[in-house]
Scaffold this active site. Structure first.
Site, short mmCIF file in Angstrom:
data_model
loop_
_atom_site.label_atom_id
_atom_site.label_comp_id
_atom_site.label_asym_id
_atom_site.label_seq_id
_atom_site.Cartn_x
_atom_site.Cartn_y
_atom_site.Cartn_z
CG HIS A 1 0.51 10.68 2.61
ND1 HIS A 1 0.76 9.54 3.34
CD2 HIS A 1 1.68 11.37 2.61
CE1 HIS A 1 2.01 9.54 3.78
NE2 HIS A 1 2.58 10.66 3.35
CB CYS B 1 -5.07 8.09 2.82
SG CYS B 1 -3.73 8.80 3.78
CB CYS C 1 -1.11 5.01 3.30
SG CYS C 1 -2.38 5.03 4.53
CD GLU C 2 1.61 0.98 9.13
OE1 GLU C 2 2.44 0.16 8.73
OE2 GLU C 2 1.58 1.42 10.30
CG HIS C 3 -2.79 4.36 8.81
ND1 HIS C 3 -1.88 5.39 8.64
CD2 HIS C 3 -2.44 3.75 9.97
CE1 HIS C 3 -1.03 5.40 9.65
NE2 HIS C 3 -1.35 4.42 10.46
CG HIS C 4 -6.61 5.07 4.67
ND1 HIS C 4 -5.73 5.94 5.29
CD2 HIS C 4 -7.82 5.25 5.29
CE1 HIS C 4 -6.36 6.62 6.23
NE2 HIS C 4 -7.63 6.23 6.26
CD GLN D 1 6.32 11.38 3.96
OE1 GLN D 1 5.18 11.43 3.49
NE2 GLN D 1 7.13 12.42 3.94
#
Ligand SMILES: Nc1nc2c(ncn2[C@@H]2O[C@H](COP(=O)(O)OP(=O)(O)OP(=O)(O)O)[C@@H](O)[C@H]2O)c(=O)[nH]1
Length: 258
Positions: A217, A219, A148-151, A189
């Site tokens: 996910h 996250c 996941c590119e956020h976390h 995703q």
């Protein structure tokens, strides 16, 4: 290379005409200083939208042209960052169990993002065949592991890909390889789903492409909302699959999503 100042090289990407700078360690072989993307050029690469790699013919993965020296320099820099992370969480990187951890973590991160080392045209290897097949082709339950590119934590699950050929078929393993190229990058995703569909569309120009992905996910599971059993399903329907509900239903039923 078009210009050179004290510690920053400005380099031109020949395929995209984008200029970007690297900072860091000297590459002895090519007498260039090349190491790692700086924050400023991440924008130029449009990494967040993945736009730069939408088009197979213009697909140019970020680490595709890494020499061994550049790869070694990445590893060295990342190892040092992971050591700092261990210190920052209060750990002692000199204790026996952690001595090799920064390097292992750096190697693992490079593996998790190895999709930046390849572009779709490389993995296709011209495995596109003329074939009078008009029926649906489905490759289902392909395992995927992404970040996941956020976390920067994993999401993983399964992807099913279907298409309705139009005089051309694609090597079956190449579908799984396309999935790997895009999933082994920092992702969301929805974008991953769309990129897979568009890559197949561009590769064989079928009458339609359908991609459906179901993932857990971490996250949302291990932190944040902490919803252990939540799953996310995304789909991308192109051509016939978007316009004709019967084709869509057939795909969903064969891929067991109904
Ligand atoms: N749409 C989408 N969102 C994602 C994906 N992976 C992670 N996210 C979301 O990215 C969002 C980031 O939200 P922020 O509020 O900026 O970050 P945060 O404070 O860590 O959010 P929480 O996860 O709610 O604790 C979260 O809602 C994540 O669930 C993905 O693949 N697709």
């Amino acid at each position: 290379m078009i210009s050179n100042c004290d510690c920053i090289n400005i380099t031109q990407d020949k395929k995209t005409n984008v200029f970007y700078n690297f900072n860091g360690i000297k590459n002895q072989e090519e007498n260039k200083e090349i190491l790692i993307l700086t924050e400023s050029n991440v924008d130029q690469y449009d990494l967040h939208n993945g736009n730069r790699r939408q088009n197979i013919s213009d697909d140019n993965a970020l680490r595709e042209n890494d020499t061994q020296t550049v790869h070694d320099n990445r590893l060295k820099t990342m190892t040092s960052f992971y050591k700092d992370i261990l210190i920052s969480i209060g750990e002692d990187p000199t204790r026996e169990g952690l001595l090799k951890t920064p390097k292992r973590a750096a190697e693992a991160m490079l593996f998790f993002t190895k999709g930046y080392e390849q572009c779709v045209s490389d993995v296709l290897n011209d495995a596109i065949f003329e074939e009078k097949c008009e029926n649906m082709v489905i490759v289902k339950d392909i395992d995927i592991y992404s970040l996941c590119e956020h976390h920067l934590v994993p999401f993983f699950g399964k992807v099913s890909v279907g298409y309705l050929p139009n005089a051309k078929v694609i090597g079956l393993s190449k579908i799984a390889r396309i999935v790997e190229v895009y999933s082994r990058r920092l992702q969301v995703q929805e974008r991953l789903t769309r990129q897979i569909a568009e890559a197949i569309q561009e590769a064989v120009q079928p009458r339609g492409v359908a991609v459906i992905i179901e993932c857990a996910h971490m996250c949302m599971v291990m932190r944040g909302a902490q919803k252990v059993n939540s799953r996310t399903t995304t789909s991308a329907m192109l051509g016939v699959f978007r316009d004709d509900h019967k084709s869509r239903e057939e795909f969903l039923s064969l891929a067991r999503f109904t």
